[in-house]
Scaffold this motif. Sequence first.
Motif, short mmCIF file in Angstrom:
data_model
loop_
_atom_site.label_atom_id
_atom_site.label_comp_id
_atom_site.label_asym_id
_atom_site.label_seq_id
_atom_site.Cartn_x
_atom_site.Cartn_y
_atom_site.Cartn_z
N VAL A 18 0.83 -1.22 0.00
CA VAL A 18 0.00 0.00 0.00
C VAL A 18 0.86 1.26 0.00
O VAL A 18 0.55 2.23 -0.70
CB VAL A 18 -0.97 0.00 1.21
CG1 VAL A 18 -1.75 1.28 1.29
CG2 VAL A 18 -1.90 -1.20 1.14
N GLN A 19 1.94 1.27 0.76
CA GLN A 19 2.80 2.45 0.84
C GLN A 19 3.42 2.76 -0.52
O GLN A 19 3.43 3.92 -0.95
CB GLN A 19 3.90 2.24 1.89
CG GLN A 19 4.80 3.46 2.04
CD GLN A 19 5.90 3.25 3.06
OE1 GLN A 19 6.01 2.20 3.68
NE2 GLN A 19 6.74 4.26 3.23
N ARG A 36 2.28 1.82 -3.51
CA ARG A 36 1.20 2.23 -4.42
C ARG A 36 0.78 3.67 -4.16
O ARG A 36 0.67 4.48 -5.09
CB ARG A 36 0.00 1.29 -4.30
CG ARG A 36 -1.13 1.66 -5.27
CD ARG A 36 -2.31 0.72 -5.21
NE ARG A 36 -2.91 0.71 -3.88
CZ ARG A 36 -3.01 -0.37 -3.11
NH1 ARG A 36 -2.57 -1.54 -3.52
NH2 ARG A 36 -3.57 -0.30 -1.92
N ASN A 37 0.58 4.02 -2.89
CA ASN A 37 0.16 5.38 -2.57
C ASN A 37 1.22 6.42 -2.94
O ASN A 37 0.89 7.50 -3.44
CB ASN A 37 -0.19 5.50 -1.08
CG ASN A 37 -1.47 4.77 -0.74
OD1 ASN A 37 -2.26 4.40 -1.61
ND2 ASN A 37 -1.69 4.55 0.54
N GLU A 78 0.58 9.29 -5.66
CA GLU A 78 0.73 10.71 -5.32
C GLU A 78 1.69 11.40 -6.29
O GLU A 78 1.38 12.48 -6.81
CB GLU A 78 1.25 10.89 -3.89
CG GLU A 78 1.43 12.36 -3.55
CD GLU A 78 2.23 12.64 -2.30
OE1 GLU A 78 2.70 13.78 -2.17
OE2 GLU A 78 2.39 11.74 -1.46
N TYR A 82 3.89 2.97 -10.90
CA TYR A 82 2.61 3.52 -10.44
C TYR A 82 2.47 4.98 -10.89
O TYR A 82 1.39 5.41 -11.28
CB TYR A 82 2.50 3.44 -8.92
CG TYR A 82 2.05 2.11 -8.41
CD1 TYR A 82 0.76 1.64 -8.68
CD2 TYR A 82 2.90 1.31 -7.65
CE1 TYR A 82 0.34 0.41 -8.20
CE2 TYR A 82 2.48 0.08 -7.16
CZ TYR A 82 1.20 -0.37 -7.45
OH TYR A 82 0.78 -1.59 -6.98
N LYS A 107 -0.46 6.18 -13.25
CA LYS A 107 -1.39 7.21 -12.80
C LYS A 107 -1.52 8.29 -13.88
O LYS A 107 -2.59 8.78 -14.15
CB LYS A 107 -0.92 7.83 -11.48
CG LYS A 107 -1.65 9.07 -11.04
CD LYS A 107 -3.11 8.81 -10.77
CE LYS A 107 -3.78 10.09 -10.32
NZ LYS A 107 -5.20 10.05 -10.49
#
Length: 181
Positions: free
Chosen positions: A56-57, A59-60, A64, A174, A178
């Motif tokens: 999760v870290q 990916r986030n 961002e 990622y 994005k």
Amino acid sequence: MRSIILLNFITIVYASDIPVIKEVEAIMDPAAFSAVRFVMSAIPFLPFVFRSRDDVQTRNAGMELGFWISLGYLLEALGLLTSDAGRASFISLFTVIVVPLLDGMLGAIIPTRTWFGVLMSALGVAMLECSGSPPNVGDLLNFLSAIFFGIHMLRTEHISRSTKKENFLAILGYELSKFCT
């Protein structure tokens, strides 16, 4: 010697970005061009994204960074519709000014020589921006683009400090993914 040659090559590629985008926009829709450009860039990083899909870290962080860079490139492409490529290139140098300004506002201690460089850069950009044709909406969009690129650089620095090296390529994947959305 090899590193100097590589640095100069990267500088040439970076410097050609805005004029190339401006020329492509004359023959192709900017949104379509951006989509093709970044989808092609994301493909090599997809295995790293799939490998870290449960982190999760990572990916986030990538999402961002992708958000900030997407805003920068979107505003740059829109700005180039009405702004001159040369002027847009000079305005994009404002990113160099934004990074220490934001970093200082966030509490970092910025050396005096950096503030001198910021002042000289701001004066140079102002002199170049105030000469020739009058400012337009594209110039404002390119200015905002430089701010978002600066935010991206700062966030990249902060995120990279707390990220394991083996996750860097996944974050980049990622980030590019994005941008493609």
